[in-house]
Design a protein around this motif. Structure first.
Motif, PDB file in Angstrom:
ATOM      1  N   THR A   1     -26.757 136.523 110.063  1.00 14.70           N
ATOM      2  CA  THR A   1     -25.679 135.673 109.288  1.00 14.70           C
ATOM      3  C   THR A   1     -26.366 135.238 107.876  1.00 14.70           C
ATOM      4  O   THR A   1     -25.747 135.053 107.011  1.00 14.70           O
ATOM      5  CB  THR A   1     -25.409 134.249 109.971  1.00 14.70           C
ATOM      6  OG1 THR A   1     -26.375 133.898 110.430  1.00 14.70           O
ATOM      7  CG2 THR A   1     -24.261 134.821 111.247  1.00 14.70           C
ATOM      8  N   GLN A   2     -27.623 135.476 107.992  1.00 16.32           N
ATOM      9  CA  GLN A   2     -28.477 134.946 106.701  1.00 16.32           C
ATOM     10  C   GLN A   2     -29.758 135.405 106.760  1.00 16.32           C
ATOM     11  O   GLN A   2     -30.214 135.810 107.885  1.00 16.32           O
ATOM     12  CB  GLN A   2     -28.313 133.579 106.317  1.00 16.32           C
ATOM     13  CG  GLN A   2     -29.104 132.692 107.271  1.00 16.32           C
ATOM     14  CD  GLN A   2     -29.100 131.293 106.920  1.00 16.32           C
ATOM     15  OE1 GLN A   2     -29.062 130.726 105.752  1.00 16.32           O
ATOM     16  NE2 GLN A   2     -28.951 130.272 107.795  1.00 16.32           N
TER      17      GLN A   2
ATOM     18  N   SER B   1     -27.141 135.258 101.697  1.00  7.55           N
ATOM     19  CA  SER B   1     -26.117 135.478 102.771  1.00  7.55           C
ATOM     20  C   SER B   1     -25.114 136.443 102.280  1.00  7.55           C
ATOM     21  O   SER B   1     -25.014 136.877 101.141  1.00  7.55           O
ATOM     22  CB  SER B   1     -25.322 134.050 102.529  1.00  7.55           C
ATOM     23  OG  SER B   1     -26.277 132.922 102.747  1.00  7.55           O
ATOM     24  N   PRO B   2     -24.233 137.002 103.312  1.00  8.02           N
ATOM     25  CA  PRO B   2     -23.046 138.013 103.078  1.00  8.02           C
ATOM     26  C   PRO B   2     -22.211 137.484 102.119  1.00  8.02           C
ATOM     27  O   PRO B   2     -21.946 136.192 102.026  1.00  8.02           O
ATOM     28  CB  PRO B   2     -22.860 138.163 104.404  1.00  8.02           C
ATOM     29  CG  PRO B   2     -23.067 137.206 105.267  1.00  8.02           C
ATOM     30  CD  PRO B   2     -24.314 136.421 104.641  1.00  8.02           C
ATOM     31  N   ASN B   3     -21.771 138.347 100.984  1.00  6.03           N
ATOM     32  CA  ASN B   3     -20.715 137.921 100.140  1.00  6.03           C
ATOM     33  C   ASN B   3     -19.328 137.901 100.793  1.00  6.03           C
ATOM     34  O   ASN B   3     -18.904 139.030 100.641  1.00  6.03           O
ATOM     35  CB  ASN B   3     -21.087 138.872  99.001  1.00  6.03           C
ATOM     36  CG  ASN B   3     -20.197 138.429  97.621  1.00  6.03           C
ATOM     37  OD1 ASN B   3     -19.603 137.535  97.819  1.00  6.03           O
ATOM     38  ND2 ASN B   3     -19.990 139.296  96.621  1.00  6.03           N
ATOM     39  N   ALA B   4     -18.921 136.847 101.081  1.00  7.59           N
ATOM     40  CA  ALA B   4     -17.762 136.789 101.708  1.00  7.59           C
ATOM     41  C   ALA B   4     -16.557 136.977 100.816  1.00  7.59           C
ATOM     42  O   ALA B   4     -15.414 137.822 101.347  1.00  7.59           O
ATOM     43  CB  ALA B   4     -17.245 135.460 102.182  1.00  7.59           C
ATOM     44  N   ASP B   5     -16.618 137.001  99.286  1.00  7.68           N
ATOM     45  CA  ASP B   5     -15.642 137.301  98.289  1.00  7.68           C
ATOM     46  C   ASP B   5     -15.433 138.907  98.210  1.00  7.68           C
ATOM     47  O   ASP B   5     -14.423 139.371  97.863  1.00  7.68           O
ATOM     48  CB  ASP B   5     -16.223 136.858  97.062  1.00  7.68           C
ATOM     49  CG  ASP B   5     -16.064 135.280  96.839  1.00  7.68           C
ATOM     50  OD1 ASP B   5     -15.555 134.731  97.642  1.00  7.68           O
ATOM     51  OD2 ASP B   5     -16.732 134.674  96.188  1.00  7.68           O
TER      52      ASP B   5
ATOM     53  N   GLY C   1     -15.771 140.626 101.261  1.00  9.33           N
ATOM     54  CA  GLY C   1     -15.201 141.071 102.368  1.00  9.33           C
ATOM     55  C   GLY C   1     -16.509 141.260 103.441  1.00  9.33           C
ATOM     56  O   GLY C   1     -16.221 141.968 104.512  1.00  9.33           O
ATOM     57  N   ILE C   2     -17.849 140.893 102.940  1.00 10.36           N
ATOM     58  CA  ILE C   2     -18.898 141.381 103.950  1.00 10.36           C
ATOM     59  C   ILE C   2     -19.329 139.790 104.667  1.00 10.36           C
ATOM     60  O   ILE C   2     -19.576 138.890 103.911  1.00 10.36           O
ATOM     61  CB  ILE C   2     -20.114 141.739 102.956  1.00 10.36           C
ATOM     62  CG1 ILE C   2     -19.737 142.926 102.223  1.00 10.36           C
ATOM     63  CG2 ILE C   2     -21.190 141.773 103.863  1.00 10.36           C
ATOM     64  CD1 ILE C   2     -20.725 143.226 101.215  1.00 10.36           C
ATOM     65  N   GLU C   3     -19.046 140.125 105.893  1.00 12.69           N
ATOM     66  CA  GLU C   3     -19.213 138.753 106.850  1.00 12.69           C
ATOM     67  C   GLU C   3     -20.630 138.699 107.461  1.00 12.69           C
ATOM     68  O   GLU C   3     -21.055 137.739 107.673  1.00 12.69           O
ATOM     69  CB  GLU C   3     -18.105 138.808 107.564  1.00 12.69           C
ATOM     70  CG  GLU C   3     -16.689 138.678 107.201  1.00 12.69           C
ATOM     71  CD  GLU C   3     -15.830 138.510 108.109  1.00 12.69           C
ATOM     72  OE1 GLU C   3     -16.022 138.442 109.294  1.00 12.69           O
ATOM     73  OE2 GLU C   3     -14.605 138.151 107.733  1.00 12.69           O
ATOM     74  N   ARG C   4     -21.340 139.828 107.557  1.00 16.42           N
ATOM     75  CA  ARG C   4     -22.489 139.814 108.169  1.00 16.42           C
ATOM     76  C   ARG C   4     -23.435 140.591 107.452  1.00 16.42           C
ATOM     77  O   ARG C   4     -23.166 141.580 106.613  1.00 16.42           O
ATOM     78  CB  ARG C   4     -22.649 140.345 109.818  1.00 16.42           C
ATOM     79  CG  ARG C   4     -21.408 139.653 110.425  1.00 16.42           C
ATOM     80  CD  ARG C   4     -21.766 138.257 111.031  1.00 16.42           C
ATOM     81  NE  ARG C   4     -22.545 138.264 112.196  1.00 16.42           N
ATOM     82  CZ  ARG C   4     -22.997 137.047 112.724  1.00 16.42           C
ATOM     83  NH1 ARG C   4     -22.340 135.990 112.512  1.00 16.42           N
ATOM     84  NH2 ARG C   4     -24.134 136.980 113.667  1.00 16.42           N
TER      85      ARG C   4
END
Length: 392
Positions: A211-212, A78-82, A84-87
């Protein structure tokens, strides 16, 4: 009795002597049938508790394993939201594919949700875009396209709610899609819930980035190797993705149920130990009541080992009879569990592990019985004939 005494004296530990010991043991237990029956009942309860609790824990563990299905061989990227990567981009997918090579299948997924309509019927459904839907799903009707470019693939739950079948059309956000396949009902735990979902082409999404990514390997060890390769390649410069190894979760769940199973067996073992104390009491009383008879046997030449063997055979008979009866009852309870609980399948109940618990419980019951009879047997074998004959 003289005939039996001659047998014990003449053949010692030969097979005939063993049969004589069994005959004597059975006769002695029959002298006080109520006391023997209560001792056997204690063994039955203990063996039943161990076998049933072990089988119950095994059924829970195996049922959970069936529900989790093949999750252990999957890795979720999955994208690493921490960071700042959302997709995830096509380049990320390409890097992941190169990292795992031919040892795993890479399945990028776009997810969303929308209102799905057919005439007056409508329902909210999850939307998935999977280029090769056959890598994850199976069709109940229609055929899954090798590459999903047009049309909609409907989950079984959505198909039931909208009363839709292959060849019909559905509307999603004002766009019509012809149904090319209906997915089979999911019978286990899936990361993507297909029953309440509709699969549409990736181009139908406003944002086509992923998204994943699901990575499927042949085994849990290969999945772990793939996860390490992805970390080394995709996250070489920055932590772009977070990686979830489902094999670790499955292993933790399996360890938990294994611990629960051991705890349940330990509880059952306590009741069997209590039954062993009861057998100890029965054998002590029996030996005390038969001191005179034992003195006569010793006086006419019966060896200590023969007396020891006879008393141990009595204890062993109690354990064997109680163990077999307890195991049979436990087996019937396991069969009843299969008949009463729809989620429990026959292969889960009828498997080598279940048979192992039954055999273990019977053997444990016999061992406890023999251990409980050791002291009374030693006491009887070491009884001095002169002292024993004084008992009136």
């Amino acid at each position: 009795m003289s005939r039996l005494t001659d047998t014990l004296v003449g053949v010692g530990s030969n097979p005939e002597g063993v049969l004589a010991s069994v005959y004597l043991a059975r006769r002695n237990l029959a002298r006080n049938s109520l006391r023997s029956t209560l001792a056997i009942l204690g063994i039955i309860i203990g063996v039943f508790a161990i076998a049933t609790l072990g089988i119950l824990g095994s059924v829970i563990q195996l049922t959970a394993a069936d529900a989790l299905g093949g999750l252990g061989d999957q890795v979720i990227v999955s994208p690493n939201a921490d960071a700042g990567i959302e997709r995830l981009t096509d380049r990320d997918v390409t890097t992941i594919t190169r990292a795992v090579g031919e040892d795993a299948t890479v399945i990028p997924v776009v997810t969303g949700g929308a209102l799905v309509e057919r005439g007056e019927a409508r329902t909210f459904a999850a939307l998935y875009a999977v280029e090769r839907p056959g890598d994850l799903f199976a069709a109940e009707s229609g055929e899954l396209p090798e590459r999903h470019r047009r049309g909609a693939i409907v989950g079984s739950g959505v198909a039931d709610e909208l009363d839709v079948e292959v060849g019909r059309t559905i509307t999603i956000e004002g766009r019509e899609y012809r149904v090319v396949a209906v997915l089979g009902e999911s019978d286990g735990f899936n990361l993507l819930q297909p029953d309440g979902a509709v699969l549409i082409p990736r181009t139908a999404f406003a944002d086509e980035s992923y998204t994943q990514v699901i990575v499927r390997a042949e085994s849990g060890s290969q999945a772990a190797t793939a996860a390490d390769a992805i970390r080394a390649s995709v996250n070489a410069r920055e932590e772009r993705v977070s990686i979830l190894e489902l094999s670790r979760i499955v292993d933790r769940i399996d360890q938990f149920f294994g611990l629960l199973n051991a705890f349940l067996i330990a509880i059952g073992a306590v009741s069997l130990v209590v039954a062993g104390v009861s057998i100890l009491n029965v054998m002590l009383m029996s030996v005390s009541e038969r001191r005179g008879e034992i003195g006569v046997l010793r006086a006419v030449g019966v060896q200590r080992r023969d007396v020891l063997r006879t008393v141990l055979v009595e204890a062993g008979l109690l354990g064997f009879v109680g163990g077999v009866v307890g195991a049979v009852i436990s087996g019937l309870v396991a069969l009843g569990l299969y008949l009463a609980v729809p989620e429990v399948t026959l292969p889960v109940v009828v498997n080598p592990r279940t048979a192992g618990y039954l055999v273990f419980a019977v053997l444990f019951g016999i061992v406890i019985s023999l251990a409980s009879g050791l002291y009374p047997a030693w006491r009887a074998a070491n009884e001095r004939p002169v002292e024993a004959l004084r008992v009136k």
